[in-house]
Design a protein around this motif. Structure first.
Motif, PDB file in Angstrom:
ATOM      1  N   ASN A 141       0.807  -1.214   0.000  1.00  0.00           N
ATOM      2  CA  ASN A 141       0.000   0.000   0.000  1.00  0.00           C
ATOM      3  C   ASN A 141       0.842   1.265   0.000  1.00  0.00           C
ATOM      4  O   ASN A 141       0.520   2.249  -0.662  1.00  0.00           O
ATOM      5  CB  ASN A 141      -0.943   0.015   1.201  1.00  0.00           C
ATOM      6  N   CYS A 142       1.917   1.230   0.746  1.00  0.00           N
ATOM      7  CA  CYS A 142       2.804   2.391   0.804  1.00  0.00           C
ATOM      8  C   CYS A 142       3.424   2.656  -0.566  1.00  0.00           C
ATOM      9  O   CYS A 142       3.437   3.787  -1.058  1.00  0.00           O
ATOM     10  CB  CYS A 142       3.886   2.161   1.853  1.00  0.00           C
ATOM     11  N   PHE A 194       0.858   3.985  -3.074  1.00  0.00           N
ATOM     12  CA  PHE A 194       0.548   5.405  -2.914  1.00  0.00           C
ATOM     13  C   PHE A 194       1.605   6.276  -3.595  1.00  0.00           C
ATOM     14  O   PHE A 194       1.276   7.269  -4.264  1.00  0.00           O
ATOM     15  CB  PHE A 194       0.445   5.762  -1.432  1.00  0.00           C
ATOM     16  N   GLN A 208       1.113   8.854  -6.793  1.00  0.00           N
ATOM     17  CA  GLN A 208       1.585  10.242  -6.804  1.00  0.00           C
ATOM     18  C   GLN A 208       2.377  10.537  -8.082  1.00  0.00           C
ATOM     19  O   GLN A 208       2.241  11.616  -8.673  1.00  0.00           O
ATOM     20  CB  GLN A 208       2.451  10.511  -5.576  1.00  0.00           C
ATOM     21  N   TYR A 247      -7.117  -0.607  -0.188  1.00  0.00           N
ATOM     22  CA  TYR A 247      -7.162   0.245   0.992  1.00  0.00           C
ATOM     23  C   TYR A 247      -8.495   0.077   1.714  1.00  0.00           C
ATOM     24  O   TYR A 247      -9.498  -0.277   1.110  1.00  0.00           O
ATOM     25  CB  TYR A 247      -6.984   1.719   0.597  1.00  0.00           C
ATOM     26  N   TRP A 295      -8.854   5.131   2.020  1.00  0.00           N
ATOM     27  CA  TRP A 295      -9.099   5.629   0.669  1.00  0.00           C
ATOM     28  C   TRP A 295      -9.698   7.036   0.686  1.00  0.00           C
ATOM     29  O   TRP A 295      -9.390   7.876  -0.153  1.00  0.00           O
ATOM     30  CB  TRP A 295      -9.989   4.681  -0.114  1.00  0.00           C
ATOM     31  N   TYR A 324      -6.608   9.232   1.214  1.00  0.00           N
ATOM     32  CA  TYR A 324      -5.638   9.246   0.121  1.00  0.00           C
ATOM     33  C   TYR A 324      -6.224   9.802  -1.175  1.00  0.00           C
ATOM     34  O   TYR A 324      -5.539  10.495  -1.930  1.00  0.00           O
ATOM     35  CB  TYR A 324      -5.092   7.836  -0.117  1.00  0.00           C
TER      36      TYR A 324
END
Length: 290
Positions: free
Chosen positions: A226-227, A230, A234, A260, A265, A268
């Motif tokens: 997940n990290c 993200f 970006q 997520y 979510w 983010y």
């Protein structure tokens, strides 16, 4: 006799969840080995808290979550606990290197054989944390473990990656990492995975990650995947911004939503959409306005 007393004292310290999670004594290779032996002897799981002094979410966990009676009872009954300051202690740095840790606090849930059950990062409420503990217990009973190897073997990692974690030399050129990754037989293996996620490698590796995300999610768990996802989103945002293609970017976001929780979510998505201007009319409470 003094040596025996020191070892016995260490065992007592590490056996208590409250004291272990709040103690200021130094965590070492020796104390880590004691924890693993204790877990085997008591047939318990291992809970590891990787933190650093000055980390606000880490301090919040110490103040609000670990002392909670429900949390303390679960830890005491089913886990041997271990806490390490990743900026000051070598064992903490090695565990971060092993699992490609990039955010703090990070929590490791491990069985007595050294197999990873789950990894989680960031502040957790009491309810969220007790759920993590319960889920770890259930997964261990079912034999559901992640793909990480059980031991930390420094020789398994290239020098640049070791230095990134053990010496804080994280400014590694893409060319160096790229050359290493291209020499590997499978990017789905543990070491390439932690290098990509631990050093946040992008470019063509973003496409590899997207293509194989379901496998990576299953093999290595939610936290690291997940990290990295993200950070990829970006970078993808910048690509779509060049053509002012909000609709195209939203399609990419929709394909990532399943990885997520709804709360994650909500937060983010607001961050990722803000530069397109759509956030101005959003009811999203986490939206960042221009």
């Amino acid at each position: 006799m003094k040596h025996i007393f020191k070892i016995a004292s260490a065992f007592l310290l590490l056996a208590s969840p409250f004291f272990a999670l709040n103690a200021q004594t130094q965590s070492t290779e020796e104390s880590w080995e004691l924890v693993k032996k204790q877990a085997v002897a008591e047939k318990k799981l291992i809970f590891v808290d990787l933190y650093f002094t000055g980390c606000m979410p880490c301090a919040q966990m110490d103040k609000e979550v670990f002392p909670d009676p429900k949390v303390a009872a679960l830890l005491s009954a089913d886990f041997v606990t271990f806490k390490s300051d990743i900026l000051k202690e070598e064992i903490g740095k090695k565990l971060c290197m092993k699992y490609g840790v990039t955010g703090f606090p990070t929590f490791l849930f491990i069985n007595s054989d050294g197999k990873i059950i789950d990894i989680a990062a960031g502040f957790q409420t009491v309810d969220q944390f007790t759920a993590l503990l319960q889920n770890a217990k259930e997964a261990a009973k079912k034999g559901n473990f992640k793909k990480y190897s059980p031991e930390v073997q420094e020789k398994d990692y290239p020098e640049f990656y070791q230095q990134a974690y053990m010496a804080g030399k994280r400014n590694v050129s893409f060319e160096v990492v790229d050359a290493y990754l291209k020499s590997q037989s499978s990017l789905l293996s543990e070491v390439p995975f932690v290098i990509i996620t631990g050093l946040r490698i992008g470019r063509e590796y973003d496409d590899f990650f997207f293509k194989n995300i379901k496998t990576l999610y299953k093999d290595y768990g939610k936290s690291s995947v997940n990290c990295q996802l993200f950070h990829i989103l970006q970078r993808k945002r910048k690509e779509f911004e060049k053509n002012d293609d909000l609709a195209g970017f939203k399609k990419v976001l929709d394909s990532s939503k399943e990885y997520y929780t709804s709360d994650e979510w909500t937060r983010y998505e607001g961050i990722l959409l803000k530069d397109f201007g759509a956030a101005k009319t959003s009811d999203n409470p986490y939206t960042l306005q221009k």
